[in-house]
Scaffold this active site. Sequence first.
Site, PDB file in Angstrom:
ATOM      1  CG  MET A  45      -1.893  -1.166   1.240  1.00 60.31           C
ATOM      2  SD  MET A  45      -2.836  -1.345  -0.288  1.00 60.31           S
ATOM      3  CE  MET A  45      -3.589  -2.922  -0.007  1.00 60.31           C
ATOM      4  CG  HIS A  94       0.929   6.529  -2.211  1.00 65.04           C
ATOM      5  ND1 HIS A  94       0.480   6.314  -0.925  1.00 65.04           N
ATOM      6  CD2 HIS A  94      -0.166   6.737  -2.974  1.00 65.04           C
ATOM      7  CE1 HIS A  94      -0.839   6.387  -0.918  1.00 65.04           C
ATOM      8  NE2 HIS A  94      -1.260   6.643  -2.143  1.00 65.04           N
ATOM      9  CD  GLU A 110       8.841   5.405   1.305  1.00 67.96           C
ATOM     10  OE1 GLU A 110       8.042   5.119   0.411  1.00 67.96           O
ATOM     11  OE2 GLU A 110       8.464   5.826   2.421  1.00 67.96           O
ATOM     12  CG  ASP A 169      23.156 -12.579   1.807  1.00 70.39           C
ATOM     13  OD1 ASP A 169      22.911 -13.804   1.781  1.00 70.39           O
ATOM     14  OD2 ASP A 169      23.686 -11.968   0.867  1.00 70.39           O
TER      15      ASP A 169
END
Length: 157
Positions: A74, A76, A113, A127
């Site tokens: 959801m 933008h 973000e 990782d």
Amino acid sequence: MKLSHLDEKNHPKMVDVSDKNITSRMATASGVIYMSQEAFDVIKNNTAKKGPVLQTAIVAAIMGAKKTSEIIPMCHPLMLSKIETDIVEFVKECAFKLIVTVKCEGKTGVEMEALSGVSIGLLTIYDMIKAIDKSMRITDIVLESKEGGKSGKFVRY
């Protein structure tokens, strides 16, 4: 409280922000990764087999922030104007804290973000070092602060 991402039939929707004003938006998030002494030393000494871990984590954090709308349904798509990172070492705890600040001029905030940038950056560290320490712990991913928009300013502490 009515959730803005659900319509009257309780179906998910992306919020319409077309009537909102364009304002300056900024958000800072952080998170911590704890690891073994061996893993910490490999990162500090730049001897990881996969390359420079912290530098790669910074690039990953920037990419993670930029790609947020592609992985969080959801969110933008936003034209980000600034992404800044910082890494703080905690030698005694064998940990690194990643801090990501994101800025834009837009109709909706950049909290997700900043949080995505932190998450992806820390996952990149995991990782790259998991061959040495699978017990690493990523924790305390939080919004530290935000500015702009209708809800105004937020500062965690």
